[in-house]
Design a protein around this motif. Sequence first.
Motif, PDB file in Angstrom:
ATOM      1  N   CYS A 142       8.332 -57.335   6.205  1.00 54.04           N
ATOM      2  CA  CYS A 142       8.105 -56.460   7.389  1.00 54.04           C
ATOM      3  C   CYS A 142       8.332 -57.190   8.906  1.00 54.04           C
ATOM      4  O   CYS A 142       7.848 -58.460   9.028  1.00 54.04           O
ATOM      5  CB  CYS A 142       6.785 -55.952   7.531  1.00 54.04           C
ATOM      6  SG  CYS A 142       5.980 -54.898   8.809  1.00 54.04           S
ATOM      7  N   VAL A 144       7.156 -56.552  11.659  1.00 55.44           N
ATOM      8  CA  VAL A 144       5.775 -56.710  12.428  1.00 55.44           C
ATOM      9  C   VAL A 144       4.996 -57.715  11.869  1.00 55.44           C
ATOM     10  O   VAL A 144       4.583 -58.539  12.841  1.00 55.44           O
ATOM     11  CB  VAL A 144       5.142 -55.206  12.463  1.00 55.44           C
ATOM     12  CG1 VAL A 144       3.879 -55.543  13.179  1.00 55.44           C
ATOM     13  CG2 VAL A 144       5.898 -54.362  13.336  1.00 55.44           C
ATOM     14  N   CYS A 145       4.611 -57.702  10.607  1.00 53.14           N
ATOM     15  CA  CYS A 145       3.520 -58.580  10.270  1.00 53.14           C
ATOM     16  C   CYS A 145       4.114 -59.585   9.095  1.00 53.14           C
ATOM     17  O   CYS A 145       3.253 -60.384   8.819  1.00 53.14           O
ATOM     18  CB  CYS A 145       2.206 -57.556   9.630  1.00 53.14           C
ATOM     19  SG  CYS A 145       3.124 -56.982   7.925  1.00 53.14           S
ATOM     20  N   CYS A 162       6.284 -52.735   6.149  1.00 52.77           N
ATOM     21  CA  CYS A 162       5.265 -52.739   4.945  1.00 52.77           C
ATOM     22  C   CYS A 162       4.842 -51.273   4.845  1.00 52.77           C
ATOM     23  O   CYS A 162       4.341 -51.074   3.598  1.00 52.77           O
ATOM     24  CB  CYS A 162       4.382 -53.751   5.204  1.00 52.77           C
ATOM     25  SG  CYS A 162       3.209 -53.507   6.296  1.00 52.77           S
ATOM     26  N   HIS A 166       2.938 -49.804  10.636  1.00 48.82           N
ATOM     27  CA  HIS A 166       3.635 -50.997  11.289  1.00 48.82           C
ATOM     28  C   HIS A 166       5.142 -50.296  11.878  1.00 48.82           C
ATOM     29  O   HIS A 166       5.570 -50.933  12.949  1.00 48.82           O
ATOM     30  CB  HIS A 166       4.007 -52.134  10.311  1.00 48.82           C
ATOM     31  CG  HIS A 166       2.655 -52.745  10.349  1.00 48.82           C
ATOM     32  ND1 HIS A 166       2.274 -54.068   9.500  1.00 48.82           N
ATOM     33  CD2 HIS A 166       1.277 -52.775  10.802  1.00 48.82           C
ATOM     34  CE1 HIS A 166       1.084 -54.330   9.597  1.00 48.82           C
ATOM     35  NE2 HIS A 166       0.616 -53.538  10.498  1.00 48.82           N
TER      36      HIS A 166
HETATM   37 ZN    ZN Z   1       3.602 -54.793   8.167  1.00 43.43          ZN
END
Ligand code: ZN
Length: 369
Positions: A142, A144-145, A162, A166
């Motif tokens: 992902c 973002v994370c 994910c 997100h």
């Molecule tokens: Zn994520």
Amino acid sequence: MAAAMCRHPVKLGFIEEDTDLSLLKSQFFPSKIGGKPSWLSLEPVLGGEDLKCQKCSDPCIFLMQVYAPLAMRDDTFHRTIFVFVCSNASCSSQGDNSNFRVFRSQLPLINNFYSKDPPPESIDEGTDVDSFPSADKFQTLCHVCGCKGTKKCSQCRKLHYCCKAHQVIDWKAGHKKLCQCAENGSTDEPGANYSAGILFKEFELVTEDEHVSEADCNNSKSEEECLQEFEQMKMLAETEEVEDSFATADLEQSAAAETEDDKQFQKFKRRIDPEPMQVLRYDRGGEPLWVSAFHKATKENVPNCSCGAARIFEFQVMPQLLNYLNVDHLDASLDWGTLCIYTCQESCNPGNLYLEEFLWKQDFQNPGH
Ligand SMILES: [Zn+2]
Ligand SMILES: [Zn+2]
Ligand SMILES: [Zn+2]
Ligand SMILES: [Zn+2]
């Protein structure tokens, strides 16, 4: 049971602010706070259901990881515990652990991902960083994370996420603009210039032994102390019975409980006083340093590992860590007195998988503390 002597010193964890963050990648087997997780097993990493907040169902984000190999065993040559937390601070409530997820990963020296030679001390002198393994060589992560990203941006088909949540965060944070460029074949890596801003700031976590006097080293009460307290409580109860006043009894009881809580808090303060910046206490098989007399975990509160073995205390996260997390940008306050991590006593072998472990959250009873 007699008061146990110190078997070994507790290891204290501190934030190191000046670390070259590239030294916190997976191949260096770091302990760290914030940023994206530096996965130990690189496939399969966690994502989706694994990391769902049990309150709001949003994905939890990475809080910290502690590299904690167990010597004497081949299959725990590398071993890391990962802690995740929901970033919706409204999911945080007194004594409730349902907005946290904890996982353990472990690998033998000879494994699918890493060289058996120790990692270099630094990555200068022409080290080819790309030659090192990383999770994104095995699977998509992902944007973002940093957790497993199974969904793709349907327009540029370059970035992975994910979950929908997100993707939306990233879209608003800047991918909306960059997606076009990416689609038109721009060579700029989409998203390179912005951060979705939901991760905690990244720091290295370094440890050193705690130095304590012998008298302080036993964290739990002696048998004699317990007995004395018990006798006092009994006497108190008996007096109350004679007086036959429920109201008084209640008052006395809550006064006694408050005193007990204050004692526990003083003990907590005394113990951390010499090293007030500690953010972690590592003492596998030991006892946590409780911040309050209320809501301590007992054996009954800690469920067994999925393998059937009991879980034991491994480490606790201290409230001091909150000072580094710039949690102000969250709507409500993410808060804790201490987070106690319990892991499988056997550290059972999950192969390349991540196994869920257990977290107990204890809060300060008195908000003034
Ligand atoms: Zn994520
Ligand atoms: Zn949540
Ligand atoms: Zn896109
Ligand atoms: Zn187990």
